[in-house]
Scaffold this motif. Sequence first.
Motif, PDB file in Angstrom:
ATOM      1  N   MET A 189       6.919  -1.965  -1.060  1.00 50.36           N
ATOM      2  CA  MET A 189       6.309  -1.065  -2.162  1.00 50.36           C
ATOM      3  C   MET A 189       4.792  -1.431  -2.294  1.00 50.36           C
ATOM      4  SD  MET A 189       9.610  -0.951  -4.864  1.00 50.36           S
ATOM      5  CE  MET A 189       8.706   0.003  -6.290  1.00 50.36           C
ATOM      6  N   ILE A 190       4.526  -2.631  -2.429  1.00 50.71           N
ATOM      7  CA  ILE A 190       3.198  -3.055  -2.377  1.00 50.71           C
ATOM      8  C   ILE A 190       2.109  -2.509  -1.352  1.00 50.71           C
ATOM      9  CG2 ILE A 190       1.588  -5.104  -2.796  1.00 50.71           C
ATOM     10  CD1 ILE A 190       3.225  -4.396  -5.310  1.00 50.71           C
ATOM     11  N   GLU A 191       2.914  -2.631  -0.149  1.00 50.98           N
ATOM     12  CA  GLU A 191       2.216  -2.132   1.125  1.00 50.98           C
ATOM     13  C   GLU A 191       2.037  -0.665   0.989  1.00 50.98           C
ATOM     14  OE1 GLU A 191       0.131  -1.312   4.303  1.00 50.98           O
ATOM     15  OE2 GLU A 191       0.451  -3.235   3.391  1.00 50.98           O
ATOM     16  N   ALA A 192       2.894   0.158   0.282  1.00 47.58           N
ATOM     17  CA  ALA A 192       2.713   1.542   0.200  1.00 47.58           C
ATOM     18  C   ALA A 192       1.965   2.061  -0.858  1.00 47.58           C
ATOM     19  CB  ALA A 192       4.008   2.280  -0.162  1.00 47.58           C
TER      20      ALA A 192
ATOM     21  N   ILE B 149      -1.685   4.049  -0.325  1.00 44.06           N
ATOM     22  CA  ILE B 149      -2.203   5.171  -1.407  1.00 44.06           C
ATOM     23  C   ILE B 149      -3.537   4.594  -1.906  1.00 44.06           C
ATOM     24  CG2 ILE B 149      -1.663   6.499  -3.413  1.00 44.06           C
ATOM     25  CD1 ILE B 149       1.311   5.677  -2.505  1.00 44.06           C
ATOM     26  N   ILE B 150      -3.654   3.627  -2.562  1.00 39.75           N
ATOM     27  CA  ILE B 150      -4.985   3.367  -2.945  1.00 39.75           C
ATOM     28  C   ILE B 150      -6.184   3.564  -2.157  1.00 39.75           C
ATOM     29  CG2 ILE B 150      -6.402   1.337  -4.046  1.00 39.75           C
ATOM     30  CD1 ILE B 150      -3.717   0.187  -5.079  1.00 39.75           C
ATOM     31  N   ASP B 151      -5.906   3.036  -0.788  1.00 37.28           N
ATOM     32  CA  ASP B 151      -6.825   3.152   0.386  1.00 37.28           C
ATOM     33  C   ASP B 151      -7.404   4.565   0.432  1.00 37.28           C
ATOM     34  OD1 ASP B 151      -7.445   0.528   0.630  1.00 37.28           O
ATOM     35  OD2 ASP B 151      -5.872   0.368   2.503  1.00 37.28           O
ATOM     36  N   ILE B 152      -6.259   5.343   0.527  1.00 38.33           N
ATOM     37  CA  ILE B 152      -6.532   6.821   0.710  1.00 38.33           C
ATOM     38  C   ILE B 152      -7.295   7.463  -0.319  1.00 38.33           C
ATOM     39  CG2 ILE B 152      -5.237   9.173   0.891  1.00 38.33           C
ATOM     40  CD1 ILE B 152      -3.121   7.696   2.697  1.00 38.33           C
ATOM     41  N   SER B 153      -6.653   7.214  -1.600  1.00 38.80           N
ATOM     42  CA  SER B 153      -7.222   7.729  -2.841  1.00 38.80           C
ATOM     43  C   SER B 153      -8.611   7.449  -3.033  1.00 38.80           C
ATOM     44  CB  SER B 153      -6.444   7.408  -3.986  1.00 38.80           C
ATOM     45  OG  SER B 153      -5.170   7.852  -4.060  1.00 38.80           O
ATOM     46  N   TYR B 154      -9.166   6.232  -2.742  1.00 38.18           N
ATOM     47  CA  TYR B 154     -10.583   5.903  -3.048  1.00 38.18           C
ATOM     48  C   TYR B 154     -11.659   6.624  -2.024  1.00 38.18           C
ATOM     49  CZ  TYR B 154     -10.208   2.315  -6.732  1.00 38.18           C
ATOM     50  OH  TYR B 154     -10.170   1.627  -7.973  1.00 38.18           O
TER      51      TYR B 154
ATOM     52  N   ALA C 286       3.439  11.771   2.362  1.00 37.37           N
ATOM     53  CA  ALA C 286       3.971  11.301   3.914  1.00 37.37           C
ATOM     54  C   ALA C 286       4.179   9.818   3.703  1.00 37.37           C
ATOM     55  CB  ALA C 286       2.730  11.277   5.088  1.00 37.37           C
ATOM     56  N   ILE C 287       3.385   9.093   3.017  1.00 32.54           N
ATOM     57  CA  ILE C 287       3.567   7.449   2.629  1.00 32.54           C
ATOM     58  C   ILE C 287       4.824   7.405   1.795  1.00 32.54           C
ATOM     59  CG2 ILE C 287       2.598   5.526   1.339  1.00 32.54           C
ATOM     60  CD1 ILE C 287      -0.099   6.524   2.113  1.00 32.54           C
ATOM     61  N   ILE C 288       5.066   8.139   0.707  1.00 32.65           N
ATOM     62  CA  ILE C 288       6.251   8.108   0.056  1.00 32.65           C
ATOM     63  C   ILE C 288       7.557   8.283   0.678  1.00 32.65           C
ATOM     64  CG2 ILE C 288       7.514   9.008  -1.939  1.00 32.65           C
ATOM     65  CD1 ILE C 288       5.376   7.118  -2.732  1.00 32.65           C
ATOM     66  N   LEU C 289       7.420   9.210   1.545  1.00 31.75           N
ATOM     67  CA  LEU C 289       8.756   9.558   2.667  1.00 31.75           C
ATOM     68  C   LEU C 289       9.016   8.389   3.559  1.00 31.75           C
ATOM     69  CD1 LEU C 289      11.029  11.502   3.631  1.00 31.75           C
ATOM     70  CD2 LEU C 289       9.166  12.484   5.020  1.00 31.75           C
TER      71      LEU C 289
END
Length: 262
Positions: free
Chosen positions: A34-37, A41-46, A69-72
């Motif tokens: 979960m922390i890796e996901a 997501i943080i890396d992408i969003s920023y 895609a990350i959540i799936l």
Amino acid sequence: MRVPTDKEIEEAKEYLRQRLDAELSMRTNLQIVMIEAAKQIIDISYRYKISPELFRFSANRQLQEEVDAIILSLLEIIEDYTYTLAVATHEDNKDAIITCITRESYGKTFTQRAREYVDRFSKEVETAIAAGLLLNLSKDKLLSSIRQSVKTPLLNEHVQRAISKGYPIISRLGVQESFGVGRTVSSWTALSDLTEYAVAEGWMKHWELQAKACGAVGFFVMRGSSYPCNICDDEVGFHVEWDKLPPYHGHCKCFAVPVSAI
């Protein structure tokens, strides 16, 4: 009907210990993935230049698709860990174990519940990122706060700080304060309870099938902990209905001693 021997009781206790180790492994690996996901997501969003005051995944279609895609992928990893730890070394009963833990229960399957909870996780991370952007936090600092507040994500220090500054990010993003059966406050709690219980059920399904193959006609339930629990207390004793095997609730530590007719 004969009373279980000391040796049989010790064997059942040892099986419980091994099962609890598998449950603990599930919990540990769940937090890691979960922390890796969240990090991904943080890396992408920023990388996207979305106004902090308006940030949400759906503000950019490509961002939303990448997050989805990350959540799936997270869902698939959680399922894989759960099935692997539920089966463990009991490959001879793998099909029966998987059928057991993926069955529909109270109107939903394991996958349907897990999907709801990872979607909730996505909203929790979205809220934290919105706060991080508003407060101009580094990605590492934001991720650290998500890790620290995994059990109470909406009380994340940066989320609360952003709200105190006049940014109602929880209500703006439409995040429910609590959700699900029992009204839990975090996806971590919901997913941990769901997956650990599935692992426990998988182990006990093997215990049942192995006991029947060895000629057991029933089983004797004993408490494996001393904390007060009327549910567990009511189940202590001899049973012939195999659907009465523990666990009787999340984190149940009762154990079952198979009993033969002789």
